[in-house]
Write an enzyme that holds these catalytic residues in place. Sequence first.
Site, PDB file in Angstrom:
ATOM      1  N   TRP A 156     -19.149  23.393 -85.836  1.00 17.68           N
ATOM      2  CA  TRP A 156     -20.046  24.570 -85.813  1.00 17.68           C
ATOM      3  C   TRP A 156     -19.783  25.514 -86.975  1.00 17.68           C
ATOM      4  CZ3 TRP A 156     -20.049  26.197 -79.888  1.00 17.68           C
ATOM      5  CH2 TRP A 156     -20.585  25.136 -79.138  1.00 17.68           C
ATOM      6  N   LYS A 157     -18.691  25.299 -87.682  1.00 17.54           N
ATOM      7  CA  LYS A 157     -18.321  26.181 -88.806  1.00 17.54           C
ATOM      8  C   LYS A 157     -18.295  27.653 -88.342  1.00 17.54           C
ATOM      9  CE  LYS A 157     -19.921  22.701 -91.999  1.00 17.54           C
ATOM     10  NZ  LYS A 157     -20.467  22.358 -93.297  1.00 17.54           N
TER      11      LYS A 157
ATOM     12  N   SER B 245     -24.825  16.171 -94.158  1.00 17.18           N
ATOM     13  CA  SER B 245     -26.253  16.141 -93.853  1.00 17.18           C
ATOM     14  C   SER B 245     -26.657  14.973 -92.964  1.00 17.18           C
ATOM     15  CB  SER B 245     -27.076  16.156 -95.148  1.00 17.18           C
ATOM     16  OG  SER B 245     -26.785  17.331 -95.897  1.00 17.18           O
TER      17      SER B 245
ATOM     18  N   GLY C 182     -22.402  18.998 -89.232  1.00 17.94           N
ATOM     19  CA  GLY C 182     -22.390  20.441 -89.412  1.00 17.94           C
ATOM     20  C   GLY C 182     -23.696  21.036 -88.907  1.00 17.94           C
ATOM     21  N   GLY C 183     -24.629  21.239 -89.830  1.00 17.27           N
ATOM     22  CA  GLY C 183     -25.900  21.904 -89.531  1.00 17.27           C
ATOM     23  C   GLY C 183     -26.575  21.420 -88.255  1.00 17.27           C
TER      24      GLY C 183
HETATM   25  P1  PGA Z   1     -23.474  19.228 -92.741  1.00 17.82           P
HETATM   26  O1  PGA Z   1     -21.893  19.512 -92.657  1.00 17.82           O
HETATM   27  O2  PGA Z   1     -23.794  18.233 -91.630  1.00 17.82           O
HETATM   28  O3  PGA Z   1     -24.124  20.543 -92.527  1.00 17.82           O
HETATM   29  O4  PGA Z   1     -23.736  18.638 -94.088  1.00 17.82           O
HETATM   30  C1  PGA Z   1     -20.960  18.501 -92.394  1.00 17.82           C
HETATM   31  C2  PGA Z   1     -19.557  19.072 -92.464  1.00 17.82           C
HETATM   32  O5  PGA Z   1     -19.284  19.862 -93.390  1.00 17.82           O
HETATM   33  O6  PGA Z   1     -18.689  18.777 -91.613  1.00 17.82           O
END
Ligand code: PGA
Length: 252
Positions: A10-11, A212, A233-234
């Site tokens: 989730w960052k 991504s 991530g996103g």
């Molecule tokens: P992203 O991030 O899916 O938004 O590219 C992946 C990650 O940094 O773990």
Amino acid sequence: MRVPLIVGNWKMNGSLARAGELAAAVVSGVGENGGVETVVCPPFVYLPRVAQALAGSAVYLGAQNVADQEQGAFTGEVAGDMLTDVGCRFAIVGHSEGRTHYAEANALVAARFVAAQRHGLTPILCVGESLVEREADDTEAVLRRQVEVVLAAAGDDAFARGVIAYEPVWAIGTGKTATPETAQQAHAFIRDVVADCDAESARSLRLLYGGSMKADNAPALLAMPDVDGGLIGGASLDAEAFVAIVRAAASV
Ligand code: PGA
């Protein structure tokens, strides 16, 4: 042989309320474990709230980092036993955002990996080349270095109790995904580097792709023989999109 693993990173996003809602939505979307292991990694401060929402479900809790030290004067760091205390089973180490924005060096990343294992957490080691490194044909040298420093610190069988996420830096948050063939090539290379130290742990090691990954590109990536899951991530901030990736992993 390797159970697919889908991890949501989730960052630095959300709020207390949002973290609880998102976790609850993931739990209800994932349902019974269906042959895939699912993990969510919220910001540290929301771990207890998310642990509550995950209680009794098939979804595991993970942290986005872990201190290399045990306790004491390390302002801003969170120790491994604090993480297990609130229910974490996994911890991401060496994410490229930490390596790039906070100058986390390979040696520190390796020490974090060792600390995670010392506390019974499964470390998810992130590795990956930048665009400049890829264009200079340095991808394999970079990946080798990032993996070997951990093998040197944690022992030849380091990855018997660990996970590696291959995250090409140029693909993270950019909407540019590695092709399944590019990912497969890097994953096979990483597995070979691990196998040079310990063939057995290389065979059982789960290698995640990150960068991504979305519901629409996940099936082709996950179909590759050495892609055993994803670090998302996103798309992990949207329960429906994240659960669709979990479903894709269940059907390969
Ligand atoms: P992203 O991030 O899916 O938004 O590219 C992946 C990650 O940094 O773990």
